[in-house]
Design a protein around this motif. Structure first.
Motif, mmCIF file in Angstrom:
data_model
loop_
_atom_site.group_PDB
_atom_site.id
_atom_site.type_symbol
_atom_site.label_atom_id
_atom_site.label_comp_id
_atom_site.label_asym_id
_atom_site.label_seq_id
_atom_site.Cartn_x
_atom_site.Cartn_y
_atom_site.Cartn_z
ATOM 1 N N ILE A 170 -0.271 6.912 4.272
ATOM 2 C CA ILE A 170 0.811 6.483 5.097
ATOM 3 C C ILE A 170 1.995 5.675 4.414
ATOM 4 O O ILE A 170 3.142 5.787 4.753
ATOM 5 N N TRP A 190 -9.191 10.672 4.307
ATOM 6 C CA TRP A 190 -9.943 11.494 5.476
ATOM 7 C C TRP A 190 -10.411 12.754 4.820
ATOM 8 O O TRP A 190 -11.745 13.008 5.156
ATOM 9 N N VAL A 212 -4.294 10.183 11.289
ATOM 10 C CA VAL A 212 -3.575 10.738 10.394
ATOM 11 C C VAL A 212 -4.207 11.032 9.172
ATOM 12 O O VAL A 212 -4.850 10.351 8.417
ATOM 13 N N GLY A 249 -2.877 7.022 15.546
ATOM 14 C CA GLY A 249 -4.033 7.558 15.929
ATOM 15 C C GLY A 249 -4.555 8.067 14.667
ATOM 16 O O GLY A 249 -4.909 7.244 13.683
ATOM 17 N N ASN A 272 1.621 -2.179 10.715
ATOM 18 C CA ASN A 272 0.687 -1.057 10.743
ATOM 19 C C ASN A 272 -0.532 -1.288 11.316
ATOM 20 O O ASN A 272 -1.667 -1.566 10.355
ATOM 21 N N THR A 292 -4.727 11.654 5.684
ATOM 22 C CA THR A 292 -4.652 11.133 4.536
ATOM 23 C C THR A 292 -5.566 11.700 3.686
ATOM 24 O O THR A 292 -6.696 12.146 4.017
ATOM 25 N N GLY A 333 0.898 -1.139 -0.122
ATOM 26 C CA GLY A 333 0.202 -0.144 -0.157
ATOM 27 C C GLY A 333 0.957 1.465 -0.101
ATOM 28 O O GLY A 333 0.801 2.045 0.772
ATOM 29 N N SER A 367 1.166 3.636 -2.322
ATOM 30 C CA SER A 367 1.022 4.496 -3.247
ATOM 31 C C SER A 367 0.467 5.893 -3.027
ATOM 32 O O SER A 367 0.199 6.712 -3.616
ATOM 33 N N LYS A 415 -7.628 -5.723 13.362
ATOM 34 C CA LYS A 415 -6.221 -5.059 13.706
ATOM 35 C C LYS A 415 -6.119 -5.684 15.067
ATOM 36 O O LYS A 415 -4.702 -5.680 15.191
ATOM 37 N N ARG A 420 -3.399 -1.881 -5.400
ATOM 38 C CA ARG A 420 -4.033 -2.546 -6.400
ATOM 39 C C ARG A 420 -4.192 -1.553 -7.618
ATOM 40 O O ARG A 420 -4.289 -2.236 -8.683
ATOM 41 N N ASP A 421 -4.204 -0.406 -7.721
ATOM 42 C CA ASP A 421 -4.087 0.841 -8.641
ATOM 43 C C ASP A 421 -2.903 0.684 -9.219
ATOM 44 O O ASP A 421 -2.015 1.637 -8.826
ATOM 45 N N ALA A 442 -0.856 -5.500 -7.033
ATOM 46 C CA ALA A 442 -1.286 -6.631 -6.486
ATOM 47 C C ALA A 442 -2.159 -6.458 -5.157
ATOM 48 O O ALA A 442 -2.088 -5.308 -4.724
ATOM 49 N N ASP A 443 -3.035 -7.308 -4.935
ATOM 50 C CA ASP A 443 -4.032 -7.111 -3.988
ATOM 51 C C ASP A 443 -3.544 -7.972 -2.896
ATOM 52 O O ASP A 443 -3.517 -9.238 -3.056
ATOM 53 N N VAL A 444 -3.211 -7.716 -1.720
ATOM 54 C CA VAL A 444 -2.495 -8.405 -0.653
ATOM 55 C C VAL A 444 -3.471 -9.258 0.069
ATOM 56 O O VAL A 444 -2.951 -10.339 0.781
ATOM 57 N N TYR A 502 -12.924 -3.769 11.766
ATOM 58 C CA TYR A 502 -11.803 -3.370 11.543
ATOM 59 C C TYR A 502 -10.942 -3.531 12.830
ATOM 60 O O TYR A 502 -9.901 -4.086 13.112
ATOM 61 N N ASN A 511 1.589 -2.509 5.464
ATOM 62 C CA ASN A 511 0.744 -1.208 5.828
ATOM 63 C C ASN A 511 -0.751 -1.362 5.068
ATOM 64 O O ASN A 511 -1.651 -0.672 5.698
HETATM 65 P P1 NDP Z 1 -4.982 4.997 2.345
HETATM 66 O O1 NDP Z 1 -6.516 4.392 2.015
HETATM 67 O O2 NDP Z 1 -4.644 6.345 2.225
HETATM 68 O O3 NDP Z 1 -3.937 3.907 1.601
HETATM 69 C C1 NDP Z 1 -4.039 2.653 1.433
HETATM 70 C C2 NDP Z 1 -2.944 2.292 0.738
HETATM 71 O O4 NDP Z 1 -3.129 0.766 0.498
HETATM 72 C C3 NDP Z 1 -3.090 2.699 -0.730
HETATM 73 O O5 NDP Z 1 -1.824 2.586 -1.349
HETATM 74 C C4 NDP Z 1 -3.813 1.355 -1.367
HETATM 75 O O6 NDP Z 1 -3.746 1.639 -2.828
HETATM 76 C C5 NDP Z 1 -3.479 0.502 -0.729
HETATM 77 N N1 NDP Z 1 -4.240 -0.775 -0.549
HETATM 78 C C6 NDP Z 1 -5.377 -0.762 -0.043
HETATM 79 N N2 NDP Z 1 -5.845 -2.283 -0.034
HETATM 80 C C7 NDP Z 1 -5.214 -2.855 -0.698
HETATM 81 C C8 NDP Z 1 -4.874 -4.222 -1.013
HETATM 82 N N3 NDP Z 1 -6.109 -5.079 -0.835
HETATM 83 N N4 NDP Z 1 -3.831 -4.665 -1.770
HETATM 84 C C9 NDP Z 1 -3.060 -3.889 -1.851
HETATM 85 N N5 NDP Z 1 -2.801 -2.594 -1.460
HETATM 86 C C10 NDP Z 1 -3.836 -1.991 -0.930
HETATM 87 O O7 NDP Z 1 -4.896 4.334 3.704
HETATM 88 P P2 NDP Z 1 -3.978 5.020 5.059
HETATM 89 O O8 NDP Z 1 -2.704 5.491 4.484
HETATM 90 O O9 NDP Z 1 -4.879 5.919 6.048
HETATM 91 O O10 NDP Z 1 -3.803 3.652 6.060
HETATM 92 C C11 NDP Z 1 -2.543 2.717 5.951
HETATM 93 C C12 NDP Z 1 -2.577 1.814 7.153
HETATM 94 O O11 NDP Z 1 -2.777 2.875 7.967
HETATM 95 C C13 NDP Z 1 -3.985 1.172 7.188
HETATM 96 O O12 NDP Z 1 -3.661 -0.165 7.480
HETATM 97 C C14 NDP Z 1 -4.808 1.625 8.184
HETATM 98 O O13 NDP Z 1 -5.713 0.852 8.992
HETATM 99 C C15 NDP Z 1 -3.843 2.163 9.097
HETATM 100 N N6 NDP Z 1 -4.041 3.264 9.796
HETATM 101 C C16 NDP Z 1 -4.680 4.601 9.276
HETATM 102 C C17 NDP Z 1 -5.039 5.566 10.216
HETATM 103 C C18 NDP Z 1 -5.545 6.878 9.656
HETATM 104 O O14 NDP Z 1 -5.835 7.874 10.326
HETATM 105 N N7 NDP Z 1 -5.129 7.191 8.186
HETATM 106 C C19 NDP Z 1 -5.102 5.353 11.679
HETATM 107 C C20 NDP Z 1 -4.619 4.175 12.160
HETATM 108 C C21 NDP Z 1 -4.091 3.165 11.329
HETATM 109 P P3 NDP Z 1 -4.934 0.848 -3.556
HETATM 110 O O15 NDP Z 1 -6.060 1.507 -3.303
HETATM 111 O O16 NDP Z 1 -4.543 1.134 -5.260
HETATM 112 O O17 NDP Z 1 -4.778 -0.742 -3.547
#
Ligand code: NDP
Length: 264
Positions: free
Chosen positions: A19, A195, A190, A188, A142, A192, A14, A16, A161, A39-40, A64-66, A157, A92
């Motif tokens: 975080i 949000w 963040v 906590g 993460n 992005t 993740g 792209s 987690k 994925r994108d 890839a979709d993890v 969720y 992540n």
């Molecule tokens: P975003 O939605 O901003 O980014 C998520 C990233 O993960 C993107 O790159 C997305 O790309 C990728 N992704 C999502 N699903 C998949 C999948 N199935 N396979 C591969 N890649 C995937 O999320 P955040 O940055 O907010 O969150 C990142 C992590 O931090 C998460 O695990 C979240 O739970 C955790 N977190 C976030 C908080 C916050 O306040 N933002 C607080 C606490 C924890 P694409 O869609 O192209 O696949």
């Protein structure tokens, strides 16, 4: 401060946006080569090219979709073909949910289990031998403050987690014999792009601006009274992955502006 990470290889799922992207860029600033997935694929490829260009590191991007075992396998094949293995794994990729116990289907539970827990387990199982052969390394999960302190609108969720944090703890116990330190970071709020988009949707046509909406969430939740930026939390990931954190094993670290309401 030299973090001792130059020319290491870090895999960030993740990577792209949000975080994951900030963590990838923070590694790149330390001279760490990167393997990123999302994925994108088009968005990921363009981000990867920019990071490689700006920081002079090698960046492998794989669509890839993890949550899918076959995609994890294909990603790892590509990483091993390009770099021979990795020194750092950051699990992540993940996302929030919204449901009640009564309306969440088995399919939904299974998807979040695969995304938040099995992805981390499958990646670790596949990459551990290579990390061991390279002399050890670091795995960071993460998770979220919700692994401990639930938000009651997203039980799927919270539960997955919490399971990830426990998987991380058990993995740490097993992997330290191979020189691999495994830890969890519980963030906590963040700020992005996701949000911001959600806040804009929720406040459209209301007297409240999206900025006011987010300010109220931060004020009500975190004693620090604001969201973190992805960049400021990314520093902690890089430190924890570095040899300077050599005695950090099997812990969950909160980076949450004081939001956690108990001693943990
Ligand atoms: P975003 O939605 O901003 O980014 C998520 C990233 O993960 C993107 O790159 C997305 O790309 C990728 N992704 C999502 N699903 C998949 C999948 N199935 N396979 C591969 N890649 C995937 O999320 P955040 O940055 O907010 O969150 C990142 C992590 O931090 C998460 O695990 C979240 O739970 C955790 N977190 C976030 C908080 C916050 O306040 N933002 C607080 C606490 C924890 P694409 O869609 O192209 O696949």
């Amino acid at each position: 401060m030299d973090l001792g990470l130059k020319d290491k290889v870090a895999l960030v799922t993740g990577g792209s946006v949000g975080i994951g992207l900030a963590v990838a860029e923070a590694f790149a600033r330390e001279g760490v080569h990167l393997a990123l997935c999302a994925r994108d694929e088009a968005r990921l490829r363009s981000v990867g090219a920019r990071i490689a260009d700006e920081h002079g590191v090698e960046v492998l991007t794989v669509g890839a979709d993890v949550s899918r075992a076959e995609d994890v396998g294909r990603f790892c094949d590509a990483v091993e073909a390009r770099f021979g293995g990795v020194d750092v794994l950051v699990n992540n990729a993940g996302t929030g949910s919204a449901e009640t116990f009564m309306d969440a289907s088995d399919t939904k539970w299974q998807h979040y289990w695969d995304l938040h827990v099995m992805a981390a387990i499958r990646l670790a199982r596949r990459l551990q031998p290579g990390m061991t052969a390279r002399g050890g390394g670091a795995i960071i999960h993460n998770a979220s403050i919700c692994a401990t302190q639930p938000l009651y609108y997203e039980p799927v969720y919270n539960v997955t987690k919490a399971a990830l944090a426990m998987a991380s703890k058990c993995m740490a116990h097993e992997f330290i014999a191979h020189g691999i330190r495994v830890n969890t970071i519980n963030l906590g709020l963040v700020l992005t792009p996701d949000w911001v988009e959600t806040a804009k949707t929720l406040t459209e046509g209301t007297p409240t601006t999206w900025e006011e909406h987010l300010e109220a969430i931060a004020r009500d939740s975190a004693p620090i009274g604001r969201f973190a930026s992805p960049e400021e939390v990314a520093h902690f990931f890089v430190f924890l992955a570095s040899p300077l954190a050599s005695y950090c094993v099997g812990s969950s670290y909160y980076v949450d502006g004081g939001w956690l309401r108990v001693v943990n």
